[in-house]
Write an enzyme that holds these catalytic residues in place. Structure first.
Site, mmCIF file in Angstrom:
data_model
loop_
_atom_site.group_PDB
_atom_site.id
_atom_site.type_symbol
_atom_site.label_atom_id
_atom_site.label_comp_id
_atom_site.label_asym_id
_atom_site.label_seq_id
_atom_site.Cartn_x
_atom_site.Cartn_y
_atom_site.Cartn_z
ATOM 1 N N ARG A 43 -32.414 67.359 2.453
ATOM 2 C CA ARG A 43 -32.515 66.437 1.681
ATOM 3 C C ARG A 43 -33.287 65.596 3.363
ATOM 4 O O ARG A 43 -34.058 63.965 2.960
ATOM 5 C CB ARG A 43 -31.556 65.430 1.103
ATOM 6 C CG ARG A 43 -31.114 65.560 -0.623
ATOM 7 C CD ARG A 43 -30.326 65.588 -1.031
ATOM 8 N NE ARG A 43 -29.315 66.263 -2.554
ATOM 9 C CZ ARG A 43 -29.880 67.479 -2.623
ATOM 10 N NH1 ARG A 43 -29.693 68.420 -1.489
ATOM 11 N NH2 ARG A 43 -29.736 67.605 -4.197
ATOM 12 N N SER A 184 -27.367 69.646 -13.209
ATOM 13 C CA SER A 184 -28.471 70.036 -11.961
ATOM 14 C C SER A 184 -28.629 69.346 -10.727
ATOM 15 O O SER A 184 -29.497 68.371 -11.217
ATOM 16 C CB SER A 184 -29.138 70.677 -12.614
ATOM 17 O OG SER A 184 -30.083 71.582 -11.420
ATOM 18 N N GLN A 186 -30.534 69.884 -8.594
ATOM 19 C CA GLN A 186 -31.693 69.987 -8.102
ATOM 20 C C GLN A 186 -33.139 69.216 -8.956
ATOM 21 O O GLN A 186 -33.550 68.571 -9.061
ATOM 22 C CB GLN A 186 -31.989 71.234 -8.129
ATOM 23 C CG GLN A 186 -30.954 72.286 -6.916
ATOM 24 C CD GLN A 186 -30.972 73.401 -6.952
ATOM 25 O OE1 GLN A 186 -32.111 73.968 -7.878
ATOM 26 N NE2 GLN A 186 -30.662 74.059 -5.580
ATOM 27 N N ASP A 334 -21.433 76.591 -6.084
ATOM 28 C CA ASP A 334 -22.216 78.046 -5.723
ATOM 29 C C ASP A 334 -20.610 78.197 -5.212
ATOM 30 O O ASP A 334 -20.458 79.320 -3.890
ATOM 31 C CB ASP A 334 -22.402 76.798 -4.262
ATOM 32 C CG ASP A 334 -24.006 76.833 -4.494
ATOM 33 O OD1 ASP A 334 -24.051 76.493 -5.775
ATOM 34 O OD2 ASP A 334 -24.271 75.487 -4.160
ATOM 35 N N LYS A 361 -29.073 81.798 -9.996
ATOM 36 C CA LYS A 361 -28.807 81.240 -8.814
ATOM 37 C C LYS A 361 -29.530 82.981 -7.546
ATOM 38 O O LYS A 361 -30.426 83.115 -8.465
ATOM 39 C CB LYS A 361 -27.566 81.646 -8.542
ATOM 40 C CG LYS A 361 -26.667 79.996 -9.373
ATOM 41 C CD LYS A 361 -27.909 78.628 -8.164
ATOM 42 C CE LYS A 361 -26.043 77.606 -9.222
ATOM 43 N NZ LYS A 361 -27.592 76.088 -9.227
HETATM 44 C C1 S3P Z 1 -28.410 72.472 -4.717
HETATM 45 C C2 S3P Z 1 -28.075 71.830 -5.975
HETATM 46 C C3 S3P Z 1 -27.118 73.440 -6.885
HETATM 47 C C4 S3P Z 1 -26.786 74.083 -5.730
HETATM 48 C C5 S3P Z 1 -27.408 74.809 -5.148
HETATM 49 C C6 S3P Z 1 -28.020 73.005 -4.199
HETATM 50 C C7 S3P Z 1 -28.559 71.110 -4.387
HETATM 51 O O1 S3P Z 1 -27.820 73.781 -8.146
HETATM 52 O O2 S3P Z 1 -26.891 75.671 -6.462
HETATM 53 O O3 S3P Z 1 -27.108 75.409 -4.022
HETATM 54 O O4 S3P Z 1 -28.696 70.834 -2.911
HETATM 55 O O5 S3P Z 1 -28.952 69.952 -4.610
HETATM 56 P P1 S3P Z 1 -28.256 73.080 -8.751
HETATM 57 O O6 S3P Z 1 -28.174 71.720 -8.395
HETATM 58 O O7 S3P Z 1 -29.486 73.371 -10.065
HETATM 59 O O8 S3P Z 1 -26.916 73.923 -9.502
#
Ligand code: S3P
Length: 447
Positions: A43, A184, A186, A334, A361
């Site tokens: 980020r 999520s 992400q 994770d 994953k």
């Molecule tokens: C992450 C969010 C998680 C995590 C990934 C990193 C991130 O995934 O598993 O290793 O940096 O936003 P999800 O948001 O898809 O669960």
């Protein structure tokens, strides 16, 4: 004298890691730091590139995943100083100003790079982008971000089923309220980043809270973002202006998790992990291990550049089984592979549910952990959305595979430390995605 023999075998493209504990008990002792948080590292590079002015990043994770993000941002015009020191500088080019890359953007193994970047690319009008990744990333579902982005007006082409390689025709996007079916970060971050340039309020609501690093950092960079914890919603009011900042990246609790479990299961261990991020959206691992009666103490709690940080001391204790399900799952998603290792050394049956996200994953982490721990002699059963692990059976070293998944490679190395005989983990080089110094750190804790 070392109580463990560690060897790394390198063929042309793969490394195998062998761990042979001596007959006597293995204890981990010392004070260490873990590499910078992966989520915050991605980020800081992305927001730094989108901001006006210079962003200074201290403690960036110098691992393969952030390298992928940086390479893509450079290919679109951002200036990023060499990623070889603790201090990285990003000269931003301003919101909406990323250039059209002359080649495919390769995100390597990094789902975070691809999903977050899609929100940025889709909102860069009149530019064309192609995006791909390694064999693992090309099997990971992108429809979870493509569909909401399309609702905002994005134009994205994918392989059938929503898999990379992808092509993005950038457009001006409309704001929207997205009710995400999954918790999520992400997905949430992708939509919020797409909303940066949309005219009006873009809201994401999740079924449970996921990590909030994007919200914190967007606010610090000057975006108008509001969060409603009660409804698990975040709203960004576009169009935004971002200004370069100084970011201090704390140590990654996901990397610290390997040592927390190693210290908890290896008799005689006493170790201190300094400067670990303890953002409450990430501390499910501490809650779970404390419930298992791990001996973990938080010391020197403080806030560094908007993120809570502490030093974590862990000492060996006799772990008890627990149930891990519901809202805690996104807060430790994770860490489940290494929690499965802890459960294999705990008294009783640990049940992990509501974690079917693990199947998509970097590998299918339910199937892989179940098969690899089973071959070491553990009692572990796959559930559709988790696993059931009955602890207490002595594990035996054998030949294992990381399935090119960094967290699997390191979780199996921790299991190997407490097993009888020699374990060889094939394709162990995967650890470099998030923890390039994993093996030297392990050696330092054993010496
Ligand atoms: C992450 C969010 C998680 C995590 C990934 C990193 C991130 O995934 O598993 O290793 O940096 O936003 P999800 O948001 O898809 O669960």
């Amino acid at each position: 004298m070392h109580t463990v023999t560690i060897t790394l075998d390198t063929t042309e493209s793969h490394k195998s890691l062998s761990i042979s504990p001596a007959e006597t008990e293995v204890a981990l002792r010392g004070t260490i730091r873990v590499p910078g948080d992966k989520s915050i590292s991605h980020r800081s590079l992305m927001l730094g590139a989108l901001a006006k002015g210079t962003t200074h990043i201290e403690g960036l994770l110098l691992g393969e995943d952030p390298f992928s993000t940086a390479a893509c941002l450079r290919a679109m015009g951002a200036e990023i100083s060499p990623l070889n020191s603790d201090h990285v500088e990003v000269i931003g080019i301003g919101l909406g100003a990323l250039g059209e890359p002359i080649d495919v953007l390769d995100m390597g193994n990094s789902g975070t790079s691809m999903r977050l970047m899609l929100g940025i690319l889709a909102s860069h009008a009149d530019r064309f982008f192609t995006v791909t990744g390694d064999a693992s990333l090309r099997t990971r579902p992108m429809s979870r971000v493509i569909q909401p982005l399309e609702q905002m007006g994005a134009q994205i082409f994918s392989r059938k089923g929503g898999y990379a390689p992808l092509a993005v025709c950038g457009r001006s996007l409309k704001p929207m309220h997205y009710q995400s079916p999954i918790a999520s970060a992400q997905v949430k971050s992708c939509i919020l980043l797409a909303g940066l340039m949309a005219d009006g309020a873009t809201t994401v609501t999740e079924p449970a809270v996921s990590r909030d690093h994007s919200e914190r950092m967007l606010k610090a960079f000057g975006a108008n973002i509001t969060v409603d914890p009660e409804s698990c919603s975040a709203t960004i009011h576009g169009p935004a202006q971002l200004t370069g900042q100084s970011v201090v990246v704390p140590g990654d609790i996901s990397s610290a998790a390997f040592w927390l479990v190693a210290g908890a299961i290896a008799p005689g261990s006493d170790l201190l992990i300094e400067n670990v991020g303890i953002n409450p959206t990430r501390t499910g691992i501490l809650d779970a291990l404390l419930e298992m009666e791990a001996d973990i103490t938080l010391l020197n709690e403080r806030t560094v550049a908007g993120e809570p940080v502490a030093d974590l001391r862990v000492r060996h204790s006799c772990l008890k089984a627990c149930t891990i399900e519901g809202a805690v799952i996104p807060r430790l998603i994770d860490e489940i592979p290494v929690l499965a290792v802890a459960a294999a050394f705990a008294e009783g049956t640990t049940v992990i549910r509501d974690a079917k996200e693990l199947r998509v994953k970097e590998s299918d982490r339910i199937a892989v952990m179940a098969s690899q721990l089973t071959s070491m002699g553990a009692l572990i059963a796959e559930l559709p959305d988790g696993m059931e692990i009955t602890g207490g059976k002595k594990l035996t070293g054998t030949n294992l595979d990381s399935f090119t998944d960094h967290r699997i490679a390191m979780s199996l190395a921790i299991a190997a430390l407490a097993a009888r005989g020699k374990t060889t983990i094939h394709r162990a080089e995967a650890a470099a995605v998030s923890y390039p110094d994993f093996v030297p750190t392990l050696q330092s804790l054993l010496s």
